[in-house]
Design a protein around this motif. Structure first.
Motif, PDB file in Angstrom:
ATOM      1  N   ASN A  45       0.834  -1.215   0.000  1.00 23.86           N
ATOM      2  CA  ASN A  45       0.000   0.000   0.000  1.00 23.86           C
ATOM      3  C   ASN A  45       0.862   1.256   0.000  1.00 23.86           C
ATOM      4  O   ASN A  45       0.536   2.257   0.639  1.00 23.86           O
ATOM      5  CB  ASN A  45      -0.949   0.018   1.203  1.00 23.86           C
ATOM      6  CG  ASN A  45      -2.074  -0.991   1.081  1.00 23.86           C
ATOM      7  OD1 ASN A  45      -2.202  -1.671   0.066  1.00 23.86           O
ATOM      8  ND2 ASN A  45      -2.890  -1.096   2.115  1.00 23.86           N
ATOM      9  N   VAL A  82      -3.325  -6.383   0.105  1.00 20.01           N
ATOM     10  CA  VAL A  82      -2.587  -5.122   0.005  1.00 20.01           C
ATOM     11  C   VAL A  82      -1.970  -5.017  -1.377  1.00 20.01           C
ATOM     12  O   VAL A  82      -1.673  -6.023  -2.027  1.00 20.01           O
ATOM     13  CB  VAL A  82      -1.486  -5.015   1.090  1.00 20.01           C
ATOM     14  CG1 VAL A  82      -2.097  -4.931   2.474  1.00 20.01           C
ATOM     15  CG2 VAL A  82      -0.511  -6.187   0.995  1.00 20.01           C
ATOM     16  N   ASN A  83      -1.783  -3.761  -1.828  1.00 17.71           N
ATOM     17  CA  ASN A  83      -1.091  -3.522  -3.088  1.00 17.71           C
ATOM     18  C   ASN A  83       0.394  -3.829  -2.924  1.00 17.71           C
ATOM     19  O   ASN A  83       0.993  -3.470  -1.909  1.00 17.71           O
ATOM     20  CB  ASN A  83      -1.243  -2.059  -3.519  1.00 17.71           C
ATOM     21  CG  ASN A  83      -2.654  -1.702  -3.907  1.00 17.71           C
ATOM     22  OD1 ASN A  83      -3.412  -2.548  -4.392  1.00 17.71           O
ATOM     23  ND2 ASN A  83      -3.034  -0.445  -3.711  1.00 17.71           N
ATOM     24  N   ASP A 142      -2.155   4.793  -1.753  1.00 20.09           N
ATOM     25  CA  ASP A 142      -1.963   3.366  -1.454  1.00 20.09           C
ATOM     26  C   ASP A 142      -0.911   2.749  -2.372  1.00 20.09           C
ATOM     27  O   ASP A 142      -1.041   1.607  -2.828  1.00 20.09           O
ATOM     28  CB  ASP A 142      -3.290   2.600  -1.564  1.00 20.09           C
ATOM     29  CG  ASP A 142      -4.066   2.578  -0.260  1.00 20.09           C
ATOM     30  OD1 ASP A 142      -3.486   2.919   0.788  1.00 20.09           O
ATOM     31  OD2 ASP A 142      -5.258   2.214  -0.283  1.00 20.09           O
TER      32      ASP A 142
END
Length: 209
Positions: A45, A82-83, A142
């Motif tokens: 993120n 999550v990224n 993010d």
């Protein structure tokens, strides 16, 4: 260094809690583990974290007190995604903009506009960051390199706001597809914008003395 081009998402499969400290264990897909070693930097993120353990697909990362305070990773639960972006390598194509992985603040998603084939998100940032927001400027949300669409100055009712427009590819590849009003996102201001604004402020302040 990162570029803000998210390479995919990964599930947080375990969280180990300690006092003002936690460890996230992610199930990283094979393509995101290629060449990964202990000590490598990986953005979650948009937060630069260090690989502390590798057990096949399970990769661990430690989060310190400041990371938990400033970012949205402290609110992540097991099962969340999550990224993910691996650190940039010399010679890689930079499709976004240079990012450090050092989140400056959280912004709140305050409005979501749906339209065919795209989505517009409005975020409200702390007052101190308003001076870094410009129409068509870069911003990290993010961990995603995005272009600011419009900026609304602060009012008596709310802080500075900006919007971004997301294409279907961004929605497919990142967790922004799941964000709803009230959610907090990690914000990293474009380093070049920050340097220019703060330099101009210092010059103007010196002339007033």
């Amino acid at each position: 260094m990162f570029t803000g081009i998210v390479q995919g998402t990964a599930e947080v499969v375990a969280i180990q809690e300690a006092e003002a400290f936690r460890t996230h264990v992610l199930a990283l897909p094979a393509e995101l583990r290629e060449g990964l070693v202990l000590g490598a930097s990986v953005a979650h993120n948009g937060v630069c974290l260090t690989v502390t353990a590798i057990d096949e697909e399970r990769v661990s990362f430690d989060l310190m007190r400041e990371t938990l305070r400033v970012t949205n990773l402290g609110a992540v639960k097991e099962g969340d995604r999550v990224n993910i972006e691996r650190a940039a390598r010399f010679g890689d194509e930079i499709g976004g903009h240079a990012m450090s992985g050092h989140v400056m603040a959280l912004a709140e998603l305050v409005e979501l506009d749906e339209a065919p084939n795209n989505r517009r998100l409005w975020f409200e940032v702390p007052h101190a960051l308003g001076r870094f927001l410009f129409d068509k400027g870069y911003i990290g949300v993010d961990g995603i390199s995005l272009t600011i669409g419009q900026v609304q100055p602060a009012t008596v009712d709310h802080g500075p706001r900006f919007c971004v427009d997301l294409i279907p590819e961004t929605l497919v590849r990142t967790i922004l597809v799941d964000r709803v009003p009230g959610d907090g996102v990690n914000i990293e201001i474009d380093p070049q914008t920050q340097a220019i604004v703060e330099t101009v402020e210092r010059v103007l302040q010196a002339r007033e003395i």
